[in-house]
Design an enzyme around this catalytic site. Structure first.
Site, PDB file in Angstrom:
ATOM      1  N   PHE A 131       9.431  16.204  34.726  1.00 55.07           N
ATOM      2  CA  PHE A 131      10.193  17.277  35.372  1.00 55.07           C
ATOM      3  C   PHE A 131      10.818  18.137  34.287  1.00 55.07           C
ATOM      4  CE2 PHE A 131      13.799  19.550  37.022  1.00 55.07           C
ATOM      5  CZ  PHE A 131      13.269  20.107  38.168  1.00 55.07           C
ATOM      6  N   ASP A 136      12.767  17.465  25.543  1.00 59.09           N
ATOM      7  CA  ASP A 136      13.565  18.036  26.627  1.00 59.09           C
ATOM      8  C   ASP A 136      14.699  17.056  26.919  1.00 59.09           C
ATOM      9  OD1 ASP A 136      14.734  18.833  28.979  1.00 59.09           O
ATOM     10  OD2 ASP A 136      12.853  19.249  30.038  1.00 59.09           O
ATOM     11  N   LYS A 161      22.186  21.696  31.193  1.00 57.50           N
ATOM     12  CA  LYS A 161      23.074  20.885  32.018  1.00 57.50           C
ATOM     13  C   LYS A 161      24.457  20.657  31.381  1.00 57.50           C
ATOM     14  CE  LYS A 161      19.775  19.188  35.244  1.00 57.50           C
ATOM     15  NZ  LYS A 161      18.394  18.759  35.075  1.00 57.50           N
TER      16      LYS A 161
END
Ligand SMILES: *Cc1c(COP(=O)(O)O)cnc(C)c1O
Length: 427
Positions: free
Chosen positions: A147, A235, A276
């Site tokens: 994802f 990531d 985030k």
């Protein structure tokens, strides 16, 4: 058991969303209106532990006073200039961020998906200009069940039919190998390595259900990349900034909190993507970090964003990182993670009919429910948790992710564990 039926007040908000908003999410029937630390409150004043933390964006806890203070102060002074002009926050922030994570340069963006897109563009351009890949031939290796966000290019290499279906035609240039499989990764890299620009991986696959690769996987992938002159792109949008008990998950099991470069465990990505929690959950901020030899392929006019590097984002992100360090949240995540998994393991051992296993690192953990992904068991489990004052959400049907803000203390964590235990007992 107490009921989960939303009140009239909550229903008002839920039906507004239902009538006027696109149905691109399936939220639990809870309407939140306040947050503080590891708690949130709904419109009827009921308190909950937040065990999702906005998918790990709220590591520093809800409405952290220092982060909010900086955001308010900067908002009253200057919010946006675009990058057509300089601003007095960007340089300071870039210096702070690059020293914090030990890279030469940063390219600031806003959302995680934009960070991934940025990394892909840098990687491809590096492939053509530095590695000498023939025009339009660059390939990037990704992992199954990944994802990385929701843009058309990113979903082009997703293996989730919901994320990908009916959104084609897809962007070419990506190849997928099974996650956690060094041999598969090596085989992919052995196949015409001269046209491979990069390997893009999540150090732990969060959305997929908190899949932790075997110890040594990331190091082996990084080494295979180096041998083939391929960029290793991490990531860390969900795993980074203390969540897994290390500042970065690529630091592996090093106990330094992410501030050393211990030979055994430290894997340094060529390109690091953050998002985030870089914002403390207050404001969208993402960043792509790399050293000069890579970042210099991007020249004026070749990439950018109106809001990327805006003064509010810079001030907020710097404060968010300072909070991580000052409050030792990485170390807290590490210590409390061991306690949480030990408590959950007891439940798994006692209730094999309901629970399959617990896994995770730091405070990024998942409980796998012993039922098919199509079953309603995990969803009902989460409804029962909500009714007892704990919010969590199933991912991929039968997996429940537990990721509280890293400011949670031991007493609060144990109270949350007892709520989970109560729900297990009643089910
Ligand atoms: C959440 C996430 C993204 C996307 O971030 P957005 O801010 O939602 O665009 C990308 N990669 C990983 C690993 C994520 O967890």
């Amino acid at each position: 058991m107490s009921t989960n039926t939303p009140t009239t007040k909550a229903n008002h908000h839920i039906s507004l969303e239902d009538r006027h908003g696109a149905h691109n999410y399936h939220p639990l029937p809870v309407v939140l209106s306040e947050g503080k630390g590891c708690y949130v409150w709904d419109v009827d004043g009921k308190q909950y532990f937040d065990f999702l933390s906005a998918y790990s964006a709220v590591n520093q806890g809800h409405c952290h006073p220092r982060i909010i203070d900086v955001m308010v102060k900067q908002s009253q002074k200057l919010t946006l200039t675009s990058r057509a002009f300089h601003n007095d926050q960007l340089g300071e922030y870039e210096k702070y961020l690059t020293e914090y994570f030990k890279f030469d340069k940063v390219l600031p963006m806003n959302t995680g998906a934009e960070g991934v897109e940025t990394a892909i563009k840098i990687c491809r351009k590096w492939g053509y200009e530095k590695k000498g890949i023939p025009t339009d031939q660059a390939r990037i290796i990704v992992c199954g069940q990944n994802f990385h966000g929701r843009t058309t290019t990113i979903i082009s290499f997703s293996s989730d039919p919901d994320a990908k279906g009916q959104f084609g035609p897809y962007t070419p240039g990506f190849e997928s190998v099974p996650y956690g499989d060094v041999a598969a990764m090596r085989a992919a890299l052995d196949n015409d390595p001269a046209t491979i620009a990069g390997v893009l991986v999540e150090p732990i696959q969060g959305e997929a259900g908190v899949f932790v690769p075997e110890h040594g996987y990331l190091k082996a992938v990084a080494e295979a990349c180096r041998e083939n002159n391929v960029l290793f792109i991490a990531d860390e949008i969900q795993t980074g900034i203390g969540r897994t008990g290390a500042l970065l998950r690529v630091c592996g099991d090093c106990s330094c909190g992410g501030h050393c470069e211990q030979q055994e465990t430290y894997v340094r990505p060529d390109i690091l993507i953050l998002g985030k929690a870089l914002s403390g959950g207050a404001y969208p901020v993402s960043a792509v970090l790399a050293d000069d030899a890579i970042m210099e392929v991007i020249q004026p006019g070749q990439h950018g964003s109106t809001f990327g590097g805006n003064p509010v984002a810079c001030a907020v992100a710097q404060e968010a990182l300072e909070v991580i360090r000052d409050e030792k949240l990485t170390q807290n995540a590490r210590a409390l993670g061991h306690i949480f998994r030990a408590e959950m393991q007891k439940l798994v051992d006692e209730n094999p009919n309901l629970l399959t296993l617990v896994r995770g690192k730091g405070l990024l953990n998942a409980l796998v429910i012993n039922d098919s992904p199509e079953s309603k068991t995990a969803w009902n489990f989460c409804l029962n948790l909500a009714s007892k004052g704990l919010l969590a959400k199933p991912t991929h049907g039968n997996i429940i992710r537990f990721a509280p803000p890293l400011v949670i203390n031991k007493e609060q964590l144990l109270e949350a564990c007892s709520i989970i235990a109560e729900v297990v007992r009643e089910m």
